[in-house]
Design an enzyme around this catalytic site. Structure first.
Site, short mmCIF file in Angstrom:
data_model
loop_
_atom_site.label_atom_id
_atom_site.label_comp_id
_atom_site.label_asym_id
_atom_site.label_seq_id
_atom_site.Cartn_x
_atom_site.Cartn_y
_atom_site.Cartn_z
N SER A 254 -3.23 -0.36 -7.47
CA SER A 254 -2.40 -1.54 -7.25
C SER A 254 -2.46 -1.98 -5.80
O SER A 254 -2.92 -1.23 -4.92
CB SER A 254 -0.95 -1.26 -7.65
OG SER A 254 -0.23 -0.77 -6.55
N LYS A 255 -1.98 -3.19 -5.58
CA LYS A 255 -1.97 -3.75 -4.23
C LYS A 255 -1.19 -2.85 -3.27
O LYS A 255 -1.41 -2.86 -2.07
CB LYS A 255 -1.31 -5.14 -4.24
CG LYS A 255 -2.22 -6.17 -4.87
CD LYS A 255 -1.65 -7.56 -4.64
CE LYS A 255 -2.09 -8.53 -5.68
NZ LYS A 255 -3.25 -9.17 -5.79
N ARG A 256 -0.26 -2.10 -3.83
CA ARG A 256 0.54 -1.19 -3.00
C ARG A 256 -0.30 -0.14 -2.28
O ARG A 256 0.08 0.37 -1.24
CB ARG A 256 1.57 -0.49 -3.90
CG ARG A 256 2.95 -0.96 -3.62
CD ARG A 256 3.92 -0.41 -4.61
NE ARG A 256 4.23 -1.43 -5.58
CZ ARG A 256 4.40 -1.22 -6.87
NH1 ARG A 256 4.29 -0.02 -7.38
NH2 ARG A 256 4.68 -2.22 -7.67
N ASP A 257 -1.45 0.18 -2.87
CA ASP A 257 -2.31 1.20 -2.26
C ASP A 257 -2.67 0.84 -0.82
O ASP A 257 -2.87 1.71 0.02
CB ASP A 257 -3.61 1.38 -3.07
CG ASP A 257 -3.33 1.87 -4.47
OD1 ASP A 257 -2.20 2.31 -4.72
OD2 ASP A 257 -4.24 1.80 -5.31
N LYS A 258 -2.77 -0.46 -0.55
CA LYS A 258 -3.15 -0.88 0.80
C LYS A 258 -2.06 -0.46 1.79
O LYS A 258 -2.34 0.05 2.87
CB LYS A 258 -3.31 -2.41 0.85
CG LYS A 258 -4.45 -2.92 0.01
CD LYS A 258 -4.64 -4.40 0.25
CE LYS A 258 -5.78 -4.93 -0.60
NZ LYS A 258 -6.09 -6.32 -0.33
#
Ligand code: GLU
Length: 546
Positions: A252-256
């Site tokens: 997910s974008k959260r990984d960034k």
């Protein structure tokens, strides 16, 4: 037989995520395989979440991957508009139908009242279910509530019965009576919710097949109940396995944020940074930074997170299709990689052209379990694709990459760019061209000598590297013609006469012209640089000697 119609229906909330790209690709392949129509529909009824310009970005990402659509924004079609925000009349008509047949009803609860009901349910150790009134409020009641300033929504009266959803991948999935609550279908601002708009549009656009991510499986009984209430057809459903990171977490974008946060925490722990330092680097308000550190992703935007990444020593992982484009992946390699996430082409084949994917695609080869996003595999696939691509294709891809990544190499003329690409053969991504050869096209003053390389390659053995450069300088200056073969020949000859290895000459030269012992083949490197600049850079390097 009715012809196949499938759709990809993204919400315009940013660039296309690789998981979304996989859904789009499977729908597209399914349509192309079966001579169906592939529809792109923009689901933009959640007006608070819509992001300006995201719609265009999504289309650009799809086109970059080579996915085209038969109906949708830009191309039109018999069921236009393909933006849900322009289809409100259709939702209004369906809403009316449900209200008039007693299959939906008005509700006026405030957020606080709903909250109190939820808390009560928790206290009773019950699951909260919206309590359906025995008499549904009339249009006049709704008007009055609205005039009183209450939020008026419309809820769908879900039949109190079990439901079995057939899924082409997962088989029959049964949901018990009462498992689905009376969901809101029209919000107090008058806009339909996703669940309602999707049902109306799948019918209106005559969608026959819905291939979408497994996270929507819980939504499907809601949709089928509504289809029945409205007298619509139920399309064939196939819920695609999720896309996981290699470590089994959801991609997910959260990984960034996660990657950068971990690196920043290390810096704070080792006392290399204070929180104030970090907030300064991010150009972020210290209190917001603190909340971000405590996992509140929304407190910092991506530009602030990016500012922290390099100083903290973090590499932000690619998540969106656009990220991979900027990192220098070829769209054909990314597409080939994505198609294998959760789908098996059979015959142990891995490398497939677009045409081969179309010919081999079938829903019954889609797996049930989550697919893993193996970045090493993608990188190796991209390396193979770069090696196999024609020079013309590589030049085109390089131009695209240089433009989207704002590379200084964007200004190279075609002939020079083609030579730089050729010199970097064996590259993993297009970005490697910049890493390996970028400095050759920069002003001589831009060369920064890496202290570790200077020590290892030039200083050691009493400055043997410098001595070699001094010896090379007049030979190079006198060399004619200035071609890669001639320069390689010159170095070879010198190796023999000096009784040294190739590395003893090539590495000092690399450090002199590039500042680090990394560059394409040495002859090619010097020719790309030009004789004058080679001589100039060797002189600059010799001046380092104390
Ligand atoms: N707009 C939904 C999403 O982006 C589409 C889901 C569906 O395909 O029904 O997840």
């Amino acid at each position: 037989m009715t012809s196949i119609r499938a759709r990809f229906a993204p919400s315009p909330t940013g660039h296309l995520h690789v998981g979304g790209a996989r859904s789009a690709l499977f729908n597209w392949l399914f349509c192309r395989r079966n001579n169906g129509a592939f529809i792109l529909r923009i689901e933009d009824t959640d007006i608070q979440r819509n992001i300006e310009g995201a719609d265009a970005k999504l289309r650009e990402d799809l086109r970059w991957l080579g996915i085209d659509w038969d109906e949708g924004p830009d191309v039109g079609g018999p069921y236009a508009s393909y933006n849900q925000s322009e289809r409100l009349d259709l939702y209004k008509a369906a809403e009316r139908q449900l209200l008039e047949t007693g299959k939906a009803y008005y509700a006026f609860d405030t957020a606080d009242e709903l909250d109190a009901m939820r808390k009560e349910a928790i206290a009773r150790k019950d699951n909260f279910r919206y309590p359906r009134p025995s008499n549904f409020p009339s249009d006049a009641d709704a008007e009055k509530a609205r005039a009183d300033g209450r939020p008026v929504v419309v809820r769908f009266a879900v039949p109190n019965e079990p439901i079995t959803v057939h899924d082409e991948i997962l088989g029959d999935v049964t949901f018990g009576a009462g498992e689905v609550e009376d969901l809101v279908i029209v919000k107090s601002n008058g806009w339909p919710t996703y669940h309602f708009a999707v049902v109306v549009d799948d019918e209106q656009m005559k969608v026959t097949h819905v291939l979408r991510a497994q996270e929507h499986l819980m939504n499907t009984p809601k949709h089928v109940f509504m289809q029945r209430a409205l007298g619509y057809a139920t399309p064939v459903y196939a819920h695609l396995p999720l896309v996981f990171n290699i470590d089994g977490t959801k991609m997910s974008k959260r990984d960034k944020h996660k990657v950068v946060r971990t690196a920043v925490k290390e810096k704070l722990k080792s006392k290399a940074w204070t929180k104030e330092d970090a907030a300064n680097v991010a150009q972020c308000d210290p209190a917001a930074f603190d909340r971000w550190l405590d996992k509140a992703d929304t407190e910092m935007d991506m530009s602030q997170v990016s500012r922290l990444a390099e100083p903290a020593g973090a590499v932000i992982p690619e998540i969106d299709v656009h990220d991979f484009r900027v990192s220098g992946y070829l769209p054909e390699a990314l597409l080939n990689f994505i198609v294998l996430i959760g789908w098996l082409p059979g015959e142990f084949r891995e490398k497939l052209t677009r045409e081969e994917m179309i010919a081999a695609f079938s829903i019954d080869r889609i797996g049930k379990t989550p697919g893993r996003f193996d970045r090493d595999k993608l990188l190796s696939m991209n390396t193979d694709y770069c090696a196999a691509a024609t020079p013309a294709r590589m030049l085109e891809a390089f131009r695209d990459w240089a433009a989207v990544s704002n590379s200084p190499l964007a200004s190279l003329d075609d002939a020079t760019a083609a030579r730089a690409i050729e010199a970097c053969k064996g590259m993993r991504t297009l970005r490697d061209i910049e890493t390996k050869a970028g400095i050759l096209f920069a002003p001589d003053e831009a060369v920064q000598f890496d202290p570790a390389a200077v020590k290892k390659v030039l200083d050691k053995k009493d400055g043997a590297g410098y001595a070699m450069l001094a010896k090379l300088l007049p030979v190079i200056d006198a060399q004619e013609p200035w071609t890669a073969e001639a320069v390689d020949g010159l170095i070879k000859k010198l190796c023999e006469s000096e009784g040294v290895g190739m590395g003893d000459i090539a590495q000092p030269l690399r450090v002199a012209v590039a500042g680090k012992p990394v560059s394409p083949g040495i002859g090619e490197t010097l020719v790309l640089l030009g004789k004058g600049k080679t001589v100039n850079r060797i002189r600059r390097c010799l001046a380092l000697q104390a």
